[in-house]
Design a protein around this motif. Structure first.
Motif, PDB file in Angstrom:
ATOM      1  N   LEU A  97      17.470  -2.096  29.496  1.00 61.67           N
ATOM      2  CA  LEU A  97      16.507  -3.189  29.348  1.00 61.67           C
ATOM      3  C   LEU A  97      16.720  -4.274  30.398  1.00 61.67           C
ATOM      4  O   LEU A  97      15.763  -4.805  30.968  1.00 61.67           O
ATOM      5  CB  LEU A  97      16.608  -3.780  27.936  1.00 61.67           C
ATOM      6  CG  LEU A  97      16.091  -2.899  26.803  1.00 61.67           C
ATOM      7  CD1 LEU A  97      16.386  -3.536  25.448  1.00 61.67           C
ATOM      8  CD2 LEU A  97      14.595  -2.632  26.943  1.00 61.67           C
ATOM      9  N   ILE A  98      17.986  -4.589  30.661  1.00 59.70           N
ATOM     10  CA  ILE A  98      18.290  -5.590  31.689  1.00 59.70           C
ATOM     11  C   ILE A  98      17.884  -5.081  33.068  1.00 59.70           C
ATOM     12  O   ILE A  98      17.275  -5.798  33.868  1.00 59.70           O
ATOM     13  CB  ILE A  98      19.791  -5.945  31.655  1.00 59.70           C
ATOM     14  CG1 ILE A  98      20.117  -6.696  30.360  1.00 59.70           C
ATOM     15  CG2 ILE A  98      20.182  -6.769  32.877  1.00 59.70           C
ATOM     16  CD1 ILE A  98      21.594  -6.899  30.116  1.00 59.70           C
ATOM     17  N   ARG A  99      18.192  -3.811  33.333  1.00 63.00           N
ATOM     18  CA  ARG A  99      17.892  -3.208  34.634  1.00 63.00           C
ATOM     19  C   ARG A  99      16.393  -3.111  34.886  1.00 63.00           C
ATOM     20  O   ARG A  99      15.923  -3.293  36.015  1.00 63.00           O
ATOM     21  CB  ARG A  99      18.542  -1.823  34.682  1.00 63.00           C
ATOM     22  CG  ARG A  99      18.559  -1.172  36.039  1.00 63.00           C
ATOM     23  CD  ARG A  99      19.450   0.044  36.034  1.00 63.00           C
ATOM     24  NE  ARG A  99      19.034   1.049  35.062  1.00 63.00           N
ATOM     25  CZ  ARG A  99      19.736   1.366  33.966  1.00 63.00           C
ATOM     26  NH1 ARG A  99      20.880   0.748  33.694  1.00 63.00           N
ATOM     27  NH2 ARG A  99      19.301   2.307  33.134  1.00 63.00           N
ATOM     28  N   ARG A 100      15.633  -2.836  33.823  1.00 62.08           N
ATOM     29  CA  ARG A 100      14.193  -2.630  33.993  1.00 62.08           C
ATOM     30  C   ARG A 100      13.369  -3.908  33.838  1.00 62.08           C
ATOM     31  O   ARG A 100      12.146  -3.862  33.881  1.00 62.08           O
ATOM     32  CB  ARG A 100      13.700  -1.568  33.000  1.00 62.08           C
ATOM     33  CG  ARG A 100      14.252  -0.191  33.313  1.00 62.08           C
ATOM     34  CD  ARG A 100      13.549   0.877  32.528  1.00 62.08           C
ATOM     35  NE  ARG A 100      14.153   2.184  32.735  1.00 62.08           N
ATOM     36  CZ  ARG A 100      13.751   3.299  32.132  1.00 62.08           C
ATOM     37  NH1 ARG A 100      12.739   3.241  31.264  1.00 62.08           N
ATOM     38  NH2 ARG A 100      14.346   4.457  32.364  1.00 62.08           N
ATOM     39  N   HIS A 101      14.054  -5.022  33.647  1.00 58.79           N
ATOM     40  CA  HIS A 101      13.360  -6.310  33.598  1.00 58.79           C
ATOM     41  C   HIS A 101      13.955  -7.262  34.641  1.00 58.79           C
ATOM     42  O   HIS A 101      14.458  -8.337  34.310  1.00 58.79           O
ATOM     43  CB  HIS A 101      13.465  -6.934  32.194  1.00 58.79           C
ATOM     44  CG  HIS A 101      12.680  -6.213  31.154  1.00 58.79           C
ATOM     45  ND1 HIS A 101      13.136  -5.077  30.531  1.00 58.79           N
ATOM     46  CD2 HIS A 101      11.444  -6.473  30.620  1.00 58.79           C
ATOM     47  CE1 HIS A 101      12.225  -4.664  29.655  1.00 58.79           C
ATOM     48  NE2 HIS A 101      11.198  -5.482  29.697  1.00 58.79           N
ATOM     49  N   PRO A 102      13.879  -6.872  35.909  1.00 62.05           N
ATOM     50  CA  PRO A 102      14.461  -7.716  36.959  1.00 62.05           C
ATOM     51  C   PRO A 102      13.764  -9.067  37.089  1.00 62.05           C
ATOM     52  O   PRO A 102      14.349 -10.015  37.628  1.00 62.05           O
ATOM     53  CB  PRO A 102      14.277  -6.866  38.226  1.00 62.05           C
ATOM     54  CG  PRO A 102      13.106  -5.993  37.915  1.00 62.05           C
ATOM     55  CD  PRO A 102      13.240  -5.661  36.452  1.00 62.05           C
ATOM     56  N   LYS A 122       8.514   2.180  38.578  1.00 55.55           N
ATOM     57  CA  LYS A 122       9.238   2.405  39.835  1.00 55.55           C
ATOM     58  C   LYS A 122      10.742   2.508  39.586  1.00 55.55           C
ATOM     59  O   LYS A 122      11.424   3.369  40.141  1.00 55.55           O
ATOM     60  CB  LYS A 122       8.937   1.261  40.812  1.00 55.55           C
ATOM     61  CG  LYS A 122       7.516   1.271  41.353  1.00 55.55           C
ATOM     62  CD  LYS A 122       7.258   0.066  42.236  1.00 55.55           C
ATOM     63  CE  LYS A 122       5.804   0.053  42.731  1.00 55.55           C
ATOM     64  NZ  LYS A 122       5.523  -1.160  43.531  1.00 55.55           N
ATOM     65  N   ILE A 123      11.255   1.617  38.740  1.00 55.14           N
ATOM     66  CA  ILE A 123      12.685   1.641  38.428  1.00 55.14           C
ATOM     67  C   ILE A 123      13.031   2.914  37.660  1.00 55.14           C
ATOM     68  O   ILE A 123      14.056   3.564  37.916  1.00 55.14           O
ATOM     69  CB  ILE A 123      13.074   0.393  37.609  1.00 55.14           C
ATOM     70  CG1 ILE A 123      12.882  -0.867  38.445  1.00 55.14           C
ATOM     71  CG2 ILE A 123      14.531   0.490  37.143  1.00 55.14           C
ATOM     72  CD1 ILE A 123      13.006  -2.158  37.667  1.00 55.14           C
ATOM     73  N   LYS A 124      12.181   3.281  36.715  1.00 58.92           N
ATOM     74  CA  LYS A 124      12.406   4.487  35.913  1.00 58.92           C
ATOM     75  C   LYS A 124      12.431   5.733  36.789  1.00 58.92           C
ATOM     76  O   LYS A 124      13.275   6.625  36.615  1.00 58.92           O
ATOM     77  CB  LYS A 124      11.310   4.608  34.853  1.00 58.92           C
ATOM     78  CG  LYS A 124      11.514   5.744  33.863  1.00 58.92           C
ATOM     79  CD  LYS A 124      10.435   5.707  32.789  1.00 58.92           C
ATOM     80  CE  LYS A 124      10.617   6.823  31.784  1.00 58.92           C
ATOM     81  NZ  LYS A 124       9.575   6.780  30.729  1.00 58.92           N
ATOM     82  N   LEU A 125      11.513   5.799  37.747  1.00 58.18           N
ATOM     83  CA  LEU A 125      11.448   6.944  38.656  1.00 58.18           C
ATOM     84  C   LEU A 125      12.725   7.050  39.474  1.00 58.18           C
ATOM     85  O   LEU A 125      13.280   8.140  39.661  1.00 58.18           O
ATOM     86  CB  LEU A 125      10.233   6.792  39.576  1.00 58.18           C
ATOM     87  CG  LEU A 125       9.909   7.965  40.499  1.00 58.18           C
ATOM     88  CD1 LEU A 125       9.536   9.199  39.691  1.00 58.18           C
ATOM     89  CD2 LEU A 125       8.773   7.590  41.445  1.00 58.18           C
ATOM     90  N   LYS A 126      13.225   5.913  39.933  1.00 57.70           N
ATOM     91  CA  LYS A 126      14.449   5.889  40.733  1.00 57.70           C
ATOM     92  C   LYS A 126      15.649   6.290  39.897  1.00 57.70           C
ATOM     93  O   LYS A 126      16.523   7.045  40.352  1.00 57.70           O
ATOM     94  CB  LYS A 126      14.643   4.487  41.313  1.00 57.70           C
ATOM     95  CG  LYS A 126      15.838   4.365  42.233  1.00 57.70           C
ATOM     96  CD  LYS A 126      15.933   2.960  42.812  1.00 57.70           C
ATOM     97  CE  LYS A 126      17.139   2.831  43.732  1.00 57.70           C
ATOM     98  NZ  LYS A 126      17.239   1.457  44.300  1.00 57.70           N
ATOM     99  N   GLU A 127      15.710   5.801  38.651  1.00 57.35           N
ATOM    100  CA  GLU A 127      16.832   6.092  37.755  1.00 57.35           C
ATOM    101  C   GLU A 127      16.944   7.576  37.441  1.00 57.35           C
ATOM    102  O   GLU A 127      18.032   8.159  37.484  1.00 57.35           O
ATOM    103  CB  GLU A 127      16.663   5.340  36.433  1.00 57.35           C
ATOM    104  CG  GLU A 127      16.908   3.849  36.510  1.00 57.35           C
ATOM    105  CD  GLU A 127      16.585   3.169  35.191  1.00 57.35           C
ATOM    106  OE1 GLU A 127      16.849   1.975  35.084  1.00 57.35           O
ATOM    107  OE2 GLU A 127      16.062   3.843  34.280  1.00 57.35           O
TER     108      GLU A 127
END
Length: 262
Positions: A97-102, A122-127
């Protein structure tokens, strides 16, 4: 720490204790596995969905409790296999949650809901290391919900129509192609099915542009039909008739009465 938060943590701690006791002492709970719980979890999810559609907050509370029990149960099973425990589940969730809410926890800007969604995808795709934006869509999702998620994910990377008028034109185009396929249906039944699928997909797309959840809209219509049809059945019985023996015109009288009573 507020008293409310202390009370919440105390309740969660008691739930973990109860789960441990049930797993160790209850004959049914002792036999369960992730595989045996899976279909029950699916059922509980649909029961929560029903409660939400009924706007029954007391039932929503109950069904949320049932789902929470399943989450705690899976975590207990994971702990027994030395794979993970409930603490690891929660910590991983917190980190995600912290990572995906920059825009909240870092310096990224997100001016509106759409920007938040795009950042998330975009973050999810990279992860996940998916080579496709659509790689994270579960294969077993019901087709209508899957279509909606596919479209949302494509939109997250900018692949979308610009205005709802364009989407409506696409709906009309697909309807025309479906009509043309229908004219040739004796020769190519597969084409009819394919074009019908295109019509549904385009309508789901249009609903998304109008901020309508197509799954919820269809379920409302399902419930409305059930209500009217059950009224029709009851009215027929009260008049000493059987639906099988009634004409469509006779049934339509009761149907119209059901609509007036809504």
């Amino acid at each position: 720490m507020s008293e409310k938060r202390k009370s919440q943590l105390t309740a969660f701690d008691q739930l973990l204790t109860i789960m441990d006791e049930l797993r160790e002492q209850c004959p049914w709970d002792k036999k369960q596995t992730m595989e045996t719980l899976r279909y029950l979890t699916i059922e509980e999810t649909f029961e929560l969905s029903d409660a939400i559609l009924d706007s029954d907050l007391e039932e929503v509370k109950k069904e949320l409790g049932d789902l929470l029990l399943h989450i705690v149960f899976y975590a207990r099973l994971g702990d027994e296999q030395r794979a993970f425990d409930i603490g690891a589940v929660i910590r991983q969730l917190n980190e995600k949650l912290i990572r995906r809410h920059p825009h909240i926890y870092a310096e990224t800007e997100a001016k509106d809901e759409e920007a938040v969604k795009q950042n998330w995808e975009k973050i999810k795709l990279k992860e996940k290391g998916n080579q496709s934006v659509l790689g994270g869509v579960p294969k077993s999702l019901p087709a209508l919900i899957k279509a909606m998620r596919i479209q949302e994910k494509a939109r997250g990377v900018g692949f979308d129509w610009e205005a709802d008028e364009q989407v409506w034109e696409k709906v009309q185009e697909e309807l025309q192609e479906f009509k043309e396929a229908m004219d040739q249906r004796e020769r190519d039944r597969d084409a009819v099915a394919a074009e019908f699928g295109d019509v549904l997909f385009s309508l789901i797309n249009y609903a998304r542009f109008l901020d309508i959840n197509p799954e919820e809209a269809l379920e409302r219509t399902n419930r409305k039909f059930i209500h009217r049809f059950q009224f029709l059945e009851k009215a027929a019985r009260n008049s000493g008739k059987s639906l099988a023996d009634m004409s469509l015109a006779e049934m339509d009288v009761f149907w119209e009465e059901a609509k007036k009573r809504e």
